[in-house]
Design a protein around this motif. Sequence first.
Motif, PDB file in Angstrom:
ATOM      1  N   PHE A 116       0.827  -1.209   0.000  1.00 35.33           N
ATOM      2  CA  PHE A 116       0.000   0.000   0.000  1.00 35.33           C
ATOM      3  C   PHE A 116       0.860   1.257   0.000  1.00 35.33           C
ATOM      4  N   ILE A 117       1.850   1.290   0.876  1.00 32.57           N
ATOM      5  CA  ILE A 117       2.712   2.474   0.981  1.00 32.57           C
ATOM      6  C   ILE A 117       3.450   2.713  -0.333  1.00 32.57           C
ATOM      7  N   SER A 118       4.048   1.671  -0.894  1.00 34.48           N
ATOM      8  CA  SER A 118       4.833   1.865  -2.118  1.00 34.48           C
ATOM      9  C   SER A 118       3.944   2.266  -3.295  1.00 34.48           C
ATOM     10  N   LYS A 119       2.780   1.667  -3.414  1.00 38.72           N
ATOM     11  CA  LYS A 119       1.882   2.029  -4.524  1.00 38.72           C
ATOM     12  C   LYS A 119       1.259   3.402  -4.308  1.00 38.72           C
ATOM     13  N   TYR A 120       0.945   3.739  -3.061  1.00 38.70           N
ATOM     14  CA  TYR A 120       0.358   5.039  -2.760  1.00 38.70           C
ATOM     15  C   TYR A 120       1.334   6.152  -3.119  1.00 38.70           C
ATOM     16  N   TYR A 121       2.588   6.019  -2.663  1.00 37.95           N
ATOM     17  CA  TYR A 121       3.563   7.061  -2.952  1.00 37.95           C
ATOM     18  C   TYR A 121       3.924   7.105  -4.426  1.00 37.95           C
ATOM     19  N   ARG A 122       3.927   5.964  -5.094  1.00 29.23           N
ATOM     20  CA  ARG A 122       4.194   5.966  -6.536  1.00 29.23           C
ATOM     21  C   ARG A 122       3.054   6.669  -7.272  1.00 29.23           C
ATOM     22  N   HIS A 123       1.810   6.440  -6.817  1.00 24.36           N
ATOM     23  CA  HIS A 123       0.653   7.096  -7.434  1.00 24.36           C
ATOM     24  C   HIS A 123       0.707   8.611  -7.192  1.00 24.36           C
ATOM     25  N   ILE A 124       1.040   9.006  -5.969  1.00 24.33           N
ATOM     26  CA  ILE A 124       1.158  10.441  -5.649  1.00 24.33           C
ATOM     27  C   ILE A 124       2.264  11.080  -6.480  1.00 24.33           C
ATOM     28  N   ASP A 125       3.399  10.400  -6.598  1.00 27.28           N
ATOM     29  CA  ASP A 125       4.515  10.920  -7.388  1.00 27.28           C
ATOM     30  C   ASP A 125       4.116  11.050  -8.852  1.00 27.28           C
ATOM     31  N   GLN A 126       3.385  10.066  -9.375  1.00 26.50           N
ATOM     32  CA  GLN A 126       2.933  10.124 -10.765  1.00 26.50           C
ATOM     33  C   GLN A 126       1.954  11.274 -10.960  1.00 26.50           C
ATOM     34  N   ALA A 127       1.050  11.490 -10.014  1.00 24.55           N
ATOM     35  CA  ALA A 127       0.102  12.600 -10.110  1.00 24.55           C
ATOM     36  C   ALA A 127       0.834  13.938 -10.075  1.00 24.55           C
ATOM     37  N   ASN A 128       1.843  14.064  -9.225  1.00 28.62           N
ATOM     38  CA  ASN A 128       2.620  15.307  -9.159  1.00 28.62           C
ATOM     39  C   ASN A 128       3.386  15.543 -10.454  1.00 28.62           C
ATOM     40  N   THR A 129       3.924  14.482 -11.048  1.00 25.08           N
ATOM     41  CA  THR A 129       4.630  14.601 -12.323  1.00 25.08           C
ATOM     42  C   THR A 129       3.667  15.035 -13.416  1.00 25.08           C
ATOM     43  N   ASP A 130       2.462  14.452 -13.426  1.00 26.83           N
ATOM     44  CA  ASP A 130       1.460  14.837 -14.420  1.00 26.83           C
ATOM     45  C   ASP A 130       1.059  16.298 -14.254  1.00 26.83           C
ATOM     46  N   ASP A 131       0.921  16.760 -12.994  1.00 27.47           N
ATOM     47  CA  ASP A 131       0.562  18.159 -12.746  1.00 27.47           C
ATOM     48  C   ASP A 131       1.657  19.107 -13.227  1.00 27.47           C
ATOM     49  N   ARG A 132       2.916  18.730 -13.001  1.00 24.47           N
ATOM     50  CA  ARG A 132       4.028  19.573 -13.449  1.00 24.47           C
ATOM     51  C   ARG A 132       4.109  19.620 -14.965  1.00 24.47           C
ATOM     52  N   ASN A 133       3.733  18.525 -15.613  1.00 24.60           N
ATOM     53  CA  ASN A 133       3.776  18.473 -17.075  1.00 24.60           C
ATOM     54  C   ASN A 133       2.495  18.999 -17.705  1.00 24.60           C
ATOM     55  N   GLY A 134       1.498  19.313 -16.892  1.00 28.41           N
ATOM     56  CA  GLY A 134       0.249  19.864 -17.413  1.00 28.41           C
ATOM     57  C   GLY A 134      -0.656  18.839 -18.047  1.00 28.41           C
ATOM     58  N   SER A 135      -0.477  17.598 -17.721  1.00 26.15           N
ATOM     59  CA  SER A 135      -1.322  16.561 -18.323  1.00 26.15           C
ATOM     60  C   SER A 135      -2.140  15.874 -17.248  1.00 26.15           C
ATOM     61  N   SER A 136      -2.994  16.609 -16.604  1.00 29.57           N
ATOM     62  CA  SER A 136      -3.845  16.054 -15.569  1.00 29.57           C
ATOM     63  C   SER A 136      -4.872  15.114 -16.188  1.00 29.57           C
ATOM     64  N   HIS A 137      -5.197  14.063 -15.479  1.00 30.10           N
ATOM     65  CA  HIS A 137      -6.175  13.097 -15.978  1.00 30.10           C
ATOM     66  C   HIS A 137      -7.607  13.524 -15.694  1.00 30.10           C
ATOM     67  N   ILE A 138      -7.789  14.579 -14.967  1.00 31.01           N
ATOM     68  CA  ILE A 138      -9.128  15.049 -14.603  1.00 31.01           C
ATOM     69  C   ILE A 138      -9.560  16.139 -15.574  1.00 31.01           C
ATOM     70  N   ASN A 139     -10.696  15.934 -16.201  1.00 33.14           N
ATOM     71  CA  ASN A 139     -11.252  16.945 -17.102  1.00 33.14           C
ATOM     72  C   ASN A 139     -12.220  17.823 -16.314  1.00 33.14           C
ATOM     73  N   HIS A 140     -11.953  19.109 -16.321  1.00 28.71           N
ATOM     74  CA  HIS A 140     -12.832  20.035 -15.621  1.00 28.71           C
ATOM     75  C   HIS A 140     -13.854  20.584 -16.605  1.00 28.71           C
ATOM     76  N   LYS A 141     -15.133  20.391 -16.316  1.00 32.36           N
ATOM     77  CA  LYS A 141     -16.191  20.915 -17.166  1.00 32.36           C
ATOM     78  C   LYS A 141     -16.858  22.056 -16.435  1.00 32.36           C
ATOM     79  N   VAL A 142     -17.045  23.159 -17.137  1.00 32.61           N
ATOM     80  CA  VAL A 142     -17.669  24.315 -16.547  1.00 32.61           C
ATOM     81  C   VAL A 142     -19.000  24.567 -17.199  1.00 32.61           C
TER      82      VAL A 142
END
Length: 139
Positions: free
Chosen positions: A113-139
């Motif tokens: 759990f710890i290793s996958k959780y931190y890997r997922h968090i690290d991947q999300a942070n990398t995606d945010d820095r690269n501007g490729s978020s997986h969440i589509n915001h609809k307004v």
Amino acid sequence: MDPMPMANESAMKMKMSFYWGKDAIVLFSNWPNHSLGMYILAIFFVFVLAILSELVSNQPALKRGTNPLLAGLYKAVFHLFHISFSYLVMLAVMSFNLGIFIAAVAGHTLGFFISKYYRHIDQANTDDRNGSSHINHKV
């Protein structure tokens, strides 16, 4: 012809089915030596070994341009620790003590759990820095 007697037959009398209790032999002869405190320490030790086994099984990604020899050594060292910790946990579980077994399973689960959780968090942070978020915001 009678089989040759063992030099230390008392050390060879291990239980071959799961059982509860502090009267176990875990990894070393005379450990935990029928002591409740040492048995609790053995359970904690196996728990931590199982966590470490899972943590080192998920090697961090290497940077591009890393020297192939150094990258191979880096991966080999991680593999050495992963296999060493895994075998120690396996040998401890072979004591057939349920407390040790539960500690090993719980440790592997928490470590995963710890290793996958931190890997997922690290991947999300990398995606945010690269501007490729997986969440589509609809307004």
